[in-house]
Design a protein around this motif. Structure first.
Motif, PDB file in Angstrom:
ATOM      1  N   ALA A   1       0.836  -1.207   0.000  1.00  0.00           N
ATOM      2  CA  ALA A   1       0.000   0.000   0.000  1.00  0.00           C
ATOM      3  C   ALA A   1       0.869   1.255   0.000  1.00  0.00           C
ATOM      4  O   ALA A   1       0.598   2.220  -0.730  1.00  0.00           O
ATOM      5  N   VAL A   2       1.920   1.244   0.797  1.00  0.00           N
ATOM      6  CA  VAL A   2       2.832   2.390   0.846  1.00  0.00           C
ATOM      7  C   VAL A   2       3.536   2.560  -0.503  1.00  0.00           C
ATOM      8  O   VAL A   2       3.672   3.675  -1.021  1.00  0.00           O
ATOM      9  N   ALA A   3       3.971   1.475  -1.092  1.00  0.00           N
ATOM     10  CA  ALA A   3       4.638   1.545  -2.399  1.00  0.00           C
ATOM     11  C   ALA A   3       3.684   2.071  -3.463  1.00  0.00           C
ATOM     12  O   ALA A   3       4.067   2.909  -4.298  1.00  0.00           O
ATOM     13  N   ALA A   4       2.438   1.623  -3.460  1.00  0.00           N
ATOM     14  CA  ALA A   4       1.449   2.103  -4.433  1.00  0.00           C
ATOM     15  C   ALA A   4       1.183   3.588  -4.237  1.00  0.00           C
ATOM     16  O   ALA A   4       1.052   4.342  -5.209  1.00  0.00           O
ATOM     17  N   LEU A   5       1.126   4.022  -2.998  1.00  0.00           N
ATOM     18  CA  LEU A   5       0.913   5.440  -2.707  1.00  0.00           C
ATOM     19  C   LEU A   5       2.084   6.287  -3.184  1.00  0.00           C
ATOM     20  O   LEU A   5       1.892   7.369  -3.748  1.00  0.00           O
ATOM     21  N   LEU A   6       3.293   5.798  -3.007  1.00  0.00           N
ATOM     22  CA  LEU A   6       4.477   6.520  -3.490  1.00  0.00           C
ATOM     23  C   LEU A   6       4.492   6.620  -5.012  1.00  0.00           C
ATOM     24  O   LEU A   6       4.828   7.667  -5.572  1.00  0.00           O
ATOM     25  N   VAL A   7       4.123   5.554  -5.694  1.00  0.00           N
ATOM     26  CA  VAL A   7       4.067   5.572  -7.156  1.00  0.00           C
ATOM     27  C   VAL A   7       3.012   6.569  -7.627  1.00  0.00           C
ATOM     28  O   VAL A   7       3.250   7.364  -8.544  1.00  0.00           O
ATOM     29  N   LEU A   8       1.852   6.554  -6.999  1.00  0.00           N
ATOM     30  CA  LEU A   8       0.779   7.477  -7.368  1.00  0.00           C
ATOM     31  C   LEU A   8       1.202   8.924  -7.141  1.00  0.00           C
ATOM     32  O   LEU A   8       0.991   9.786  -8.007  1.00  0.00           O
ATOM     33  N   ALA A   9       1.824   9.210  -6.011  1.00  0.00           N
ATOM     34  CA  ALA A   9       2.284  10.569  -5.715  1.00  0.00           C
ATOM     35  C   ALA A   9       3.341  11.019  -6.715  1.00  0.00           C
ATOM     36  O   ALA A   9       3.349  12.175  -7.152  1.00  0.00           O
TER      37      ALA A   9
END
Length: 138
Positions: free
Chosen positions: A9-17
């Protein structure tokens, strides 16, 4: 929640940001159409429009990049005849941000001689895009 799910979830959030940041960065400083806006010189304390074109800079007191844009636009106005530079401080006139649809500072409008917005730039205008836009009005 398992550590693997939390990490994903953290990795997906970083990619989205990162993707949102890259998209925003690509749009900044680029020329966009002025739409159907017309600038009223009374909104800038009755400042005179240029004979050929006018650069209107919207800024605020807390804007970090506004002095850089002020110098850039001021130098263009000084070197190009019949070109004026007007700065509008939205700190004291927040009503203008809604009227002219200004969502960030600095924002720059390129007006023709009659005050119609022909181009707009969010952020620091790219010098080549600004030069091309000014040349299109000459």
């Amino acid at each position: 929640m398992s550590p693997a799910v939390a990490l994903a979830a953290v990795a997906a959030l970083l990619v989205l940001a990162t993707l949102v940041g890259v998209a925003h960065r690509r749009r900044e400083g680029r020329r966009r159409d002025g739409g159907d806006l017309r600038f009223d010189p009374a909104d800038a304390d009755g400042a005179a429009l240029g004979a050929t074109a006018t650069l209107v800079q919207f800024s605020t007191e807390t804007c970090a990049r506004c002095p850089q844009v002020r110098r850039l636009l001021g130098s263009y106005a000084a070197t190009h005849g019949n070109l004026a530079h007007i700065e509008v401080d939205l700190t004291y006139r927040p009503d203008l941000s809604a009227r002219y649809r200004v969502l960030q500072t600095p924002t720059t409008f390129l007006l023709d001689a009659s005050g119609v917005v022909r181009a707009r730039f969010g952020g620091v205008p790219a010098q080549d895009a600004l030069a091309t836009a000014i040349a299109s009005l000459a």
